[in-house]
Structures are given as structure tokens and as C-alpha cells.
Motif scaffolding. Structure first.
Motif, mmCIF file in Angstrom:
data_model
loop_
_atom_site.group_PDB
_atom_site.id
_atom_site.type_symbol
_atom_site.label_atom_id
_atom_site.label_comp_id
_atom_site.label_asym_id
_atom_site.label_seq_id
_atom_site.Cartn_x
_atom_site.Cartn_y
_atom_site.Cartn_z
ATOM 1 N N PRO A 19 26.155 36.611 -14.642
ATOM 2 C CA PRO A 19 25.917 38.057 -14.717
ATOM 3 C C PRO A 19 24.638 38.345 -15.469
ATOM 4 C CG PRO A 19 27.632 37.378 -16.266
ATOM 5 C CD PRO A 19 27.325 36.179 -15.397
ATOM 6 N N PRO A 20 23.852 39.301 -14.987
ATOM 7 C CA PRO A 20 22.610 39.628 -15.684
ATOM 8 C C PRO A 20 22.888 40.276 -17.023
ATOM 9 C CG PRO A 20 23.059 41.239 -13.943
ATOM 10 C CD PRO A 20 24.095 40.149 -13.814
ATOM 11 N N SER A 21 21.886 40.180 -17.878
ATOM 12 C CA SER A 21 22.024 40.821 -19.178
ATOM 13 C C SER A 21 22.098 42.327 -18.984
ATOM 14 C CB SER A 21 20.820 40.477 -20.055
ATOM 15 O OG SER A 21 20.747 39.087 -20.249
ATOM 16 N N PRO A 22 22.769 43.029 -19.862
ATOM 17 C CA PRO A 22 22.857 44.485 -19.721
ATOM 18 C C PRO A 22 21.481 45.104 -19.771
ATOM 19 C CG PRO A 22 23.594 43.756 -21.902
ATOM 20 C CD PRO A 22 23.441 42.528 -21.064
ATOM 21 N N PRO A 23 21.247 46.165 -18.970
ATOM 22 C CA PRO A 23 19.912 46.771 -18.930
ATOM 23 C C PRO A 23 19.527 47.371 -20.263
ATOM 24 C CG PRO A 23 21.523 48.172 -17.826
ATOM 25 C CD PRO A 23 22.222 46.867 -18.146
ATOM 26 N N LEU A 24 18.243 47.341 -20.512
ATOM 27 C CA LEU A 24 17.736 47.947 -21.733
ATOM 28 C C LEU A 24 17.770 49.465 -21.598
ATOM 29 C CD1 LEU A 24 14.635 45.682 -22.317
ATOM 30 C CD2 LEU A 24 16.886 45.488 -23.368
ATOM 31 N N PRO A 25 17.972 50.181 -22.676
ATOM 32 C CA PRO A 25 17.981 51.645 -22.578
ATOM 33 C C PRO A 25 16.596 52.152 -22.215
ATOM 34 C CG PRO A 25 17.957 50.926 -24.870
ATOM 35 C CD PRO A 25 18.162 49.699 -24.035
ATOM 36 N N PRO A 229 15.274 42.288 -33.702
ATOM 37 C CA PRO A 229 16.566 41.673 -34.034
ATOM 38 C C PRO A 229 16.630 40.182 -33.731
ATOM 39 C CG PRO A 229 16.879 43.766 -32.904
ATOM 40 C CD PRO A 229 15.418 43.462 -32.842
ATOM 41 N N HIS A 230 15.887 39.749 -32.692
ATOM 42 C CA HIS A 230 15.984 38.341 -32.299
ATOM 43 C C HIS A 230 15.003 37.448 -33.048
ATOM 44 C CE1 HIS A 230 12.907 40.217 -29.734
ATOM 45 N NE2 HIS A 230 12.299 39.061 -29.780
ATOM 46 N N ASP A 231 14.135 38.028 -33.893
ATOM 47 C CA ASP A 231 13.145 37.203 -34.601
ATOM 48 C C ASP A 231 13.809 36.161 -35.489
ATOM 49 O OD1 ASP A 231 11.045 38.456 -33.403
ATOM 50 O OD2 ASP A 231 10.535 39.736 -35.107
ATOM 51 N N GLY A 245 15.764 29.233 -21.102
ATOM 52 C CA GLY A 245 14.802 30.101 -20.438
ATOM 53 C C GLY A 245 14.876 29.970 -18.926
ATOM 54 N N TRP A 246 15.098 28.744 -18.443
ATOM 55 C CA TRP A 246 15.235 28.530 -17.002
ATOM 56 C C TRP A 246 16.489 29.232 -16.471
ATOM 57 C CZ3 TRP A 246 12.688 27.453 -12.854
ATOM 58 C CH2 TRP A 246 13.337 27.015 -11.710
ATOM 59 N N ARG A 247 17.585 29.191 -17.250
ATOM 60 C CA ARG A 247 18.805 29.878 -16.826
ATOM 61 C C ARG A 247 18.578 31.395 -16.759
ATOM 62 N NH1 ARG A 247 21.577 26.606 -20.871
ATOM 63 N NH2 ARG A 247 22.431 24.722 -19.903
ATOM 64 N N GLU A 248 17.893 31.926 -17.771
ATOM 65 C CA GLU A 248 17.585 33.357 -17.747
ATOM 66 C C GLU A 248 16.724 33.706 -16.542
ATOM 67 O OE1 GLU A 248 18.524 35.815 -19.613
ATOM 68 O OE2 GLU A 248 19.418 34.902 -21.394
ATOM 69 N N VAL A 369 13.468 42.558 -18.744
ATOM 70 C CA VAL A 369 13.868 41.267 -19.311
ATOM 71 C C VAL A 369 14.152 41.448 -20.790
ATOM 72 C CG1 VAL A 369 13.112 38.908 -19.817
ATOM 73 C CG2 VAL A 369 12.564 39.952 -17.608
ATOM 74 N N PRO A 370 15.278 40.907 -21.311
ATOM 75 C CA PRO A 370 15.577 41.029 -22.736
ATOM 76 C C PRO A 370 14.445 40.457 -23.597
ATOM 77 C CG PRO A 370 17.479 40.165 -21.553
ATOM 78 C CD PRO A 370 16.335 40.184 -20.580
ATOM 79 N N PRO A 371 14.117 41.102 -24.701
ATOM 80 C CA PRO A 371 12.995 40.638 -25.536
ATOM 81 C C PRO A 371 13.122 39.196 -25.983
ATOM 82 C CG PRO A 371 13.718 42.828 -26.224
ATOM 83 C CD PRO A 371 14.722 42.348 -25.229
ATOM 84 N N GLU A 372 14.353 38.733 -26.247
ATOM 85 C CA GLU A 372 14.521 37.381 -26.759
ATOM 86 C C GLU A 372 14.202 36.309 -25.728
ATOM 87 O OE1 GLU A 372 18.619 38.910 -25.491
ATOM 88 O OE2 GLU A 372 16.840 39.657 -26.561
ATOM 89 N N ALA A 373 14.101 36.679 -24.447
ATOM 90 C CA ALA A 373 13.778 35.699 -23.393
ATOM 91 C C ALA A 373 12.434 35.961 -22.743
ATOM 92 C CB ALA A 373 14.875 35.707 -22.327
#
Length: 438
Positions: A19-25, A229-231, A245-248, A369-373
């Protein structure tokens, strides 16, 4: 990034393996005086100003490198092939190490890695400036130092994608402004280097190049980004993060779909177009005409960037794909040997279309794309594009000699239209909606 091995259509997002990551607001549109992530002032807040100067100055310096290498090596009596080898020594490490740069940017923050990259490139350019100023440097030293510059670019590039959303709440406008600046610097850098070589030497060009990296690093150092938050997130091993990263990457059908199609586009269209244009235009109209057409192409990129400042399509990837047939126009008029004004019009349209697509693509990736990826996924994009474009450029000459340059250009135009068709037919790409200010 991987080259598609069959002609099956790109699957719908519902068929993804995870499942994809939840969309960013949605990102709010900042007004003048509002506080965005970089501070007060809307788009041109403090952090964006520093980032804009860093990128603009560094791109200006990058544009000097081909001129400096050509003038320095040929002026020292080296063979013409040494210039190609030196440029390859720069591009090779960039393509190989950019994936590692993406992981490092996620582990140690993009800003820190970009500053390290600028320091590395500053040292390499400074040594080249001294060696060329002193006389005839050994070829091995030029190749090694060019590789150092390529590694620095590999460490720098992944962080660009994730920094833009952190310095501006209006990501599309920020990308459009940066694209306009890039187009202008692509024209200004080589022109300045040509003048400086005539007045001084290749060593002086490399000294100026080193200064641009010093300015870039200083501007990045002066940025004050709020911690993400992911720093400080707990990280796995280097290999585990590369695999993650490949999975994302694989989890988003629109993302890997575009990049898979773009590997074909880079190999069959973007790769051959530059060397074939250089050869055909120079043979028919002279090197001055070729330089003029490249300047017109840069002006078209400015137009495309300005269009992206104004237009906010609800489906950005579809809108960008609709612009790409204009690139095929430039290929066809070149294949037909049309007069120079027609070739110039084709280059203007191609530059505008390519710039508009790039802004739509960059903005989509940075907002979906989520910032952490983001750094790692952007690195996959850069690595695949570089490798396929380089392969296309290398094979353009031999293939053109075998089948004819006009025929190869027509084939590239056909591939261009095929890529547009795939982008518009694939539902995950066509229906992907924009996020951010309306």
C-alpha cells in the motif's frame, strides 16, 4: 529505475505490491509576509534566497567546465579524445555514486551532504586551476580530479529534490523559478568561460569555477532549516536503506512508470538529439549557428519555466506530457534540413516543452513522495537518466553512420510520440492529481 522488458501497460495503483504511503496534506499558499518553512516573505523567504543563490551560482560554474577542459587540454596539445575522456570521468562517478548520495542525504540531512559536496568540488577545482596555470598537467591528474568533481555532484544532487519543499511552501513556483535560473546559467556559464579563456587561461576559468562552489557552500551553510521529523529517525544499515528506497520506488506505479518510460526516452531521444544537432547544424550552417540554436533552446527553457509559474494544471504529469510533442517538431525540422529560422523555432519550442515537463515532474515527485524517502527516490531517477542518456549519446554516432542521421532523427521523433502516448494512456500517470496551492 529499470528499463521495461515488455510492452504491457503500466498497472493501476491498486495493483501495487504494497500500500502506498498516505498522501501528504495540501500545502498552503503563502502570502507576502507569511511564515513558510524558511521564514517570512512567501516564496522569496530567507532560506529560499540562499538556496536560489547557491543553485544559480553552482550551475553557472558547472557551465564553465566543458569550456575549461576543452581549452585547457587542446591548448596543451592533448588529443581531442582526451576531452571526451575527461567529461566521461566526471559523468561516470556521478551516475554510479548518486544512489549512495541519496542514502547519505537521508542519513545525514541533505544540507550537510550538499555542503560537503561543495567543499569537495572546491578542492578539486582549485587544484585544477593551479595545475593548468602552471603549465601542462598530466592527463591522469585531470581525469582523477574530474572524477572528484563527479563524486561531489553525486553527493549534492539527491538533496536538491528534498530541499525545495523545505525552503518554500509553493513547490511548483520554486521549481519554476529554479528552472528559469538554470536555463539562464546554462547560457551564461559557457559564454563567460569563453571570454575568460580568451583574456586569461583555462586555469583562470577553473579558479572562477572554484569560487562558485565556495559561494554555494557558504549560502547553504547560512540556511536555517527547521528540523524535519525524519532527520533524527533511527536508521538501518546502509544496504538496508538502499533496499528500502527501492521498495518505496516500486510501491508507486506512477513513479516507476514514468521513470521506466523515461529510460527509453533518454536513450532514444535525449541521448542522440545533442550530438546529431551539433553535427548537422555545424556542417550545414557553421559552429556559430549551432551556438545560436543552443542559446535559443535556453531561451525556450526560460519560456517553459515562466509558463510553469503561471499554469497550475490539476493533473500535472498529463499536462507535461501534452507539451512533449513539441520536442518531436524540433527533431523533424532538423531531419528535413529546414532553413535556420525554422530550426530556431523548433529549438525554442523544444526548450519550452522540456522545461515545462521538468517542472511538472519535479513538483509531482516532491509533493507526493514522503520526505524521508525523497532523496533516495530522486537518486534512482538521476542515475537512470544519466546512464541512458550517456548510452544514447555514445551510440548516436555509429547508428547515424549506419542508417543516416535524418533517419535516426525521424525514429527519435516517433519514439517521442510513443512515449507521450504511454504517459497519457497509463491511468496512474494520467490521473495523478496535483498537491499544493491551486
Amino acid at each position: 529505475m529499470e528499463k521495461p522488458t515488455e510492452t504491457a501497460s503500466i498497472p493501476d495503483a491498486s495493483r501495487d505490491t504494497r500500500p502506498p504511503s498516505p498522501p501528504l496534506p495540501p500545502l498552503p499558499l503563502p502570502s507576502i509576509g507569511s511564515r513558510g518553512p524558511g521564514g517570512p516573505g512567501g516564496l522569496w523567504n530567507r532560506n529560499f534566497r540562499y538556496f536560489f543563490v547557491a543553485r544559480t551560482v553552482a550551475l553557472f560554474g558547472d557551465g564553465m567546465i566543458p569550456v575549461a577542459l576543452t581549452a585547457g587540454l587542446l591548448g596543451a596539445g592533448r588529443p581531442a579524445s582526451s576531452v571526451g575522456f575527461a567529461l566521461a570521468a566526471w559523468m561516470g562517478p556521478l551516475a554510479v555514486f548518486v544512489l549512495f548520495g541519496g542514502v547519505l542525504a537521508d542519513r545525514f540531512t541533505p544540507r550537510r551532504m550538499m555542503i560537503i559536496a561543495d567543499v569537495l568540488r572546491l578542492v578539486g577545482a582549485s587544484v585544477l586551476a593551479v595545475t593548468f596555470a602552471l603549465g601542462n598537467p598530466p592527463l591522469w591528474s585531470v581525469y582523477v580530479l574530474s572524477s572528484v568533481a563527479g563524486i561531489g555532484a553525486a553527493l549534492f544532487q539527491p538533496g536538491v529534490a528534498s530541499t525545495v519543499p523545505r525552503v518554500s511552501t509553493d513547490v511548483q513556483r520554486a521549481n519554476a523559478v529554479l528552472r528559469v535560473a538554470e536555463a539562464l546559467m546554462t547560457m551564461a556559464g559557457p559564454a563567460f568561460a569563453g571570454v575568460l579563456v580568451g583574456l586569461a587561461s583555462a586555469g583562470a576559468v577553473y579558479a572562477a569555477n572554484a569560487a562558485t562552489f565556495a559561494v554555494s557552500g557558504a549560502c547553504l551553510f547560512l540556511m536555517r532549516l527547521a528540523p524535519a521529523p525524519h532527520d533524527d529517525a533511527i536508521r538501518g544499515t546502509f544496504t538496508a536503506e538502499l533496499v528500502d528506497g527501492w521498495r518505496e520506488f516500486r510501491a508507486r506505479s506512477w513513479l516507476w512508470g514514468v521513470i521506466a518510460v523515461w529510460t527509453v526516452y533518454g536513450f532514444a531521444v535525449l541521448g542522440p538529439i545533442l550530438p546529431l544537432t551539433a553535427v548537422l547544424v555545424t556542417q550545414a550552417h557553421g559552429s556559430g549557428a549551432y551556438g545560436m540554436l543552443m542559446a535559443v533552446n535556453g531561451a525556450g527553457s526560460v519560456v517553459g519555466g515562466l509558463m510553469a509559474l503561471r499554469l497550475r494544471p490539476s493533473h500535472p504529469l498529463a499536462a507535461g506530457a501534452i507539451a512533449l510533442p513539441l520536442v518531436a517538431v524540433s527533431l523533424v525540422v532538423l531531419a528535413l534540413g529546414m532553413p535556420l529560422p525554422v530550426l530556431a523555432a523548433g529549438q525554442l519550442l523544444a526548450g519550452a516543452a522540456a522545461a515545462f515537463w521538468l517542472v511538472m515532474w519535479s513538483t509531482t515527485v516532491q509533493t507526493h513522495v514522503p520526505p524521508e524517502a525523497l532523496n533516495r527516490l530522486h537518486a534512482y531517477d538521476v542515475a537512470g537518466s544519466l546512464l541512458m542518456v550517456a548510452a544514447g549519446r555514445a551510440l548516436a554516432g555509429p547508428v547515424a553512420e549506419a542508417v543516416g542521421a535524418p533517419e535516426l532523427l525521424v525514429a527519435a521523433a516517433v519514439v517521442n510520440m510513443g512515449v507521450v502516448a504511454v504517459l497519457l494512456v497509463a491511468r496512474p500517470i494520467r490521473q495523478l492529481k496535483r498537491m499544493g496551492p491551486a
